[in-house]
Design an enzyme around this catalytic site. Structure first.
Site, short mmCIF file in Angstrom:
data_model
loop_
_atom_site.label_atom_id
_atom_site.label_comp_id
_atom_site.label_asym_id
_atom_site.label_seq_id
_atom_site.Cartn_x
_atom_site.Cartn_y
_atom_site.Cartn_z
N ASP A 11 5.92 82.94 -14.91
CA ASP A 11 6.12 82.26 -13.46
C ASP A 11 7.06 80.99 -13.11
OD1 ASP A 11 5.35 84.74 -12.45
OD2 ASP A 11 3.54 83.19 -11.40
N GLY A 41 6.81 75.02 -35.81
CA GLY A 41 8.02 74.70 -35.51
C GLY A 41 8.36 74.98 -37.56
N GLY A 42 8.28 75.63 -38.51
CA GLY A 42 8.54 75.61 -39.73
C GLY A 42 7.81 74.53 -40.20
N GLU A 67 1.54 86.21 -13.60
CA GLU A 67 2.26 85.89 -14.88
C GLU A 67 1.40 86.05 -15.97
OE1 GLU A 67 3.40 82.43 -14.96
OE2 GLU A 67 2.76 82.90 -17.24
N GLN A 117 5.05 81.75 -6.76
CA GLN A 117 4.79 80.99 -8.00
C GLN A 117 6.85 81.08 -8.97
OE1 GLN A 117 3.99 78.24 -12.23
NE2 GLN A 117 2.10 79.83 -11.86
N1 COA Z 1 8.72 89.26 7.40
C1 COA Z 1 8.31 90.55 7.61
N2 COA Z 1 7.50 90.87 6.25
C2 COA Z 1 8.01 90.42 5.25
C3 COA Z 1 8.90 89.39 5.14
C4 COA Z 1 8.66 88.65 6.18
N3 COA Z 1 9.49 86.83 6.68
N4 COA Z 1 8.18 89.20 4.15
C5 COA Z 1 7.70 89.89 3.28
N5 COA Z 1 7.43 90.91 3.91
C6 COA Z 1 6.60 91.51 3.32
C7 COA Z 1 7.75 92.12 2.46
O1 COA Z 1 8.19 93.12 3.52
C8 COA Z 1 6.68 93.26 2.07
O2 COA Z 1 6.50 94.98 2.33
P1 COA Z 1 7.31 96.67 2.62
O3 COA Z 1 5.90 96.28 0.99
O4 COA Z 1 5.98 96.98 3.25
O5 COA Z 1 8.75 96.77 2.25
C9 COA Z 1 5.17 92.03 1.74
O6 COA Z 1 5.56 91.37 2.49
C10 COA Z 1 5.60 91.58 0.07
O7 COA Z 1 6.25 92.18 -0.28
P2 COA Z 1 5.65 92.24 -2.11
O8 COA Z 1 6.87 90.96 -2.99
O9 COA Z 1 5.16 93.57 -2.53
O10 COA Z 1 3.87 91.39 -1.74
P3 COA Z 1 2.52 91.83 -2.86
O11 COA Z 1 1.85 90.33 -2.30
O12 COA Z 1 2.52 92.70 -2.51
O13 COA Z 1 3.17 91.30 -4.31
C11 COA Z 1 4.14 89.68 -6.79
C12 COA Z 1 2.70 90.02 -5.18
C13 COA Z 1 4.21 89.27 -6.89
C14 COA Z 1 2.88 90.92 -6.89
C15 COA Z 1 4.94 90.73 -6.19
O14 COA Z 1 5.74 90.53 -4.91
C16 COA Z 1 5.63 90.95 -7.16
O15 COA Z 1 5.43 92.00 -8.59
N6 COA Z 1 7.01 90.70 -7.78
C17 COA Z 1 7.91 90.35 -8.05
C18 COA Z 1 7.27 89.57 -9.70
C19 COA Z 1 7.03 88.18 -9.36
O16 COA Z 1 7.68 87.41 -9.49
N7 COA Z 1 6.03 87.72 -9.70
C20 COA Z 1 5.09 86.31 -9.81
C21 COA Z 1 5.37 85.96 -8.94
S1 COA Z 1 4.78 84.36 -9.02
#
Ligand code: COA
Length: 487
Positions: free
Chosen positions: A229, A308-309, A200, A78
């Protein structure tokens, strides 16, 4: 075989040269823009002769605000998608890179229509193009490299370290395209929690929103508005646009980082204000004060007290017994106290020393709101709204999502938009909440997974038909099961 290889190589070289020429063209256009911007900055006024002449085109017909900006969208779930969708609404060409066969995980989350992209996905990815690329495939990386060379901004919200693990470090990207802006959402900024994955509600809790939301007697509460988010996505969009503006002067990209904890804290800043006020005495506008309950060391949860006070509370309206949303938010703004007194049938409160001044009213807020509610409960929330607005009393009806979805005025302004989707049919989405008078919002449906892969390979990256066929065979853009079948 050798000749074929040679031909392929020289074709690739030609394509690379062509895309390099495009980059050079863009570069010189941007150099000129930078020169102009620095001259304008020297003049320091809006009349600079270096700006183009004011357009003669009617407002809304001079292109979109971010036209010409190309975004390499590596976002998912998101926070990141909120940011890039907004940039797309503003006219940027957003190319969403997704994993072949799977795509953004939200495509399948909270599905309401079988075999169709979920509303979770469709409502956050409108107006974008989708290309599937396996970033862990050498050919996939070659395609990504070309995208890095042709795009202005890379936006990502992977878990910390994921982009680096793909080989796309800042140093690498910056070397490949020094003009590239790399924008990231992370859960936390540098510090003890920087490596944590965050969703979130984790951000709402860590950013100070949850500890200050809810009722004093109850546990902390998370809010329905996705301030962690979507809120952080909005912050990131502002950072990107600022970085694009600075690039006109500097000619180079930069990193833009928005931590979700920081974004939530920014939105909860009034509570940090109250934390500091606590050192100088009780928070008199909190109903806790009028109830004689002592304050602790940290800002308490304030229920529906106003942020808002101005003292305010949520009051029942006609029908509250059966309609959970028959409520109005009522603000006893000081300048309209006399109007409020007259309206509720307490004209003596205008002059009574116990009620006439905001200070005198503070210890009596509970009684005051109980009396106002005796009046609001005789009217529907919309009647209260009409009557109060006529005399400038600020009130807000509690609108259900059903009422919002059906609201004609929100449809008219383009805040709620109905779009048509090839597999799920019509759905409602939230259009651009930011209205620009010369840049109408471009709100379109979300793309199917990989819908624009071929189009982007050919039109944006300059691959020839034979090269596209070669890419397809390589497995870099196809799902693993298809790769297996091909093998
Ligand atoms: N081709 C190949 N691999 C891909 C890819 C593609 N096109 N797109 C993504 N990937 C891989 C990444 O390289 C990563 O692999 P690795 O861990 O082996 O290096 C994996 O997919 C996804 O990474 P990740 O971001 O860890 O996904 P997740 O589902 O485990 O975690 C979150 C999800 C949201 C918790 C995490 O991305 C996060 O903390 N993000 C930052 C904060 C954030 O935005 N949170 C709110 C989300 S609404």
């Amino acid at each position: 075989m050798a000749t074929r290889k040679k031909t392929a190589k020289s074709k690739t070289r030609a394509a690379l040269k062509k895309s390099a020429r495009k980059v050079i063209k863009l570069s010189s256009a941007r150099k000129n823009a930078a020169k102009n911007a620095s001259k304008s900055a020297k003049n320091g006024n809006g009349k600079s002769s270096n700006l183009p002449k004011p357009s003669n085109k009617p407002y809304g017909q001079a292109g979109l605000a971010l036209q010409g900006v190309r975004i390499l969208d590596f976002t998912h779930v998101q926070s990141g998608p909120t940011c890039t969708q907004l940039l797309a609404y503003m006219g940027a060409d957003v190319i969403k890179v997704e994993r072949p066969g799977a795509g953004d995980v939200t495509r399948g989350q909270l599905r309401d229509v079988p075999n169709a992209d979920s509303l979770y996905f469709t409502m956050l990815n409108g107006t974008k193009r989708s290309i599937t690329i396996d970033s862990k495939h050498p050919k996939g990386m070659e395609i990504l490299n070309r995208l890095i060379k042709t795009c202005d901004v890379l936006v990502e919200n992977f878990a910390p370290g994921a982009l680096d693990r793909m080989g796309l470090t800042w140093d690498y990207i910056h070397k490949t395209n020094p003009r590239m802006i790399v924008a990231s959402v992370k859960g936390f900024g540098p510090g003890p929690y920087e490596d944590c994955k965050v969703y979130e509600n984790v951000a709402q809790c860590a950013g100070g929103a949850a500890s200050t939301t809810g009722f004093r007697e109850g546990p902390p509460l998370v809010t329905g508005a996705q301030i962690g988010d979507s809120g952080t996505g909005l912050h990131l969009a502002l950072g990107i646009v600022s970085a694009l503006y600075q690039r006109i002067r500097t000619g180079r990209g930069q990193k833009v980082l928005c931590a979700m904890q920081d974004g939530v804290l920014n939105l909860a800043r009034v509570k940090l204000r109250d934390q500091q006020r606590l050192a100088h005495g009780p928070l008199t506008e909190y109903s806790q004060y009028s109830e004689g309950v002592p304050f602790g060391k940290a800002v308490p949860r304030a229920g529906n007290d106003s942020g808002g006070g101005q003292p305010a509370w949520l009051l029942k309206c006609k029908g509250w017994e059966s309609d959970p949303d028959a409520y109005i938010y009522f603000i006893t703004q000081a300048p309209v106290w006399e109007a409020i007194s007259d309206l509720i049938g307490e004209p003596t409160w205008k002059t009574d020393p116990d009620y006439a001044t905001p200070k005198a009213r503070l210890p009596r807020l509970k009684k005051i709101f109980a009396r106002i509610e005796e009046w609001t409960v005789t009217k529907t929330k919309f009647e209260v709204m009409d009557i109060c607005n006529a005399v400038d009393i600020p009130v807000g009806p509690i609108l259900s999502m059903k009422e919002i979805a059906e609201d004609e005025s929100l449809r008219k302004t383009g805040t709620v938009v109905e779009v048509d989707h090839p597999t799920r049919g019509k759905y409602l989405t939230v259009g651009n909440p930011i209205k620009l008078s010369d840049s109408p919002a471009d709100v379109r449906r979300s793309p199917l997974l990989g819908e624009h892969t071929e189009e982007i390979l050919k039109d944006v990256l300059g691959y020839k038909a034979a090269e596209v066929a070669e890419i397809k065979n390589s497995g870099a853009i196809t799902p693993p099961e298809k790769k297996e079948k091909a093998a």
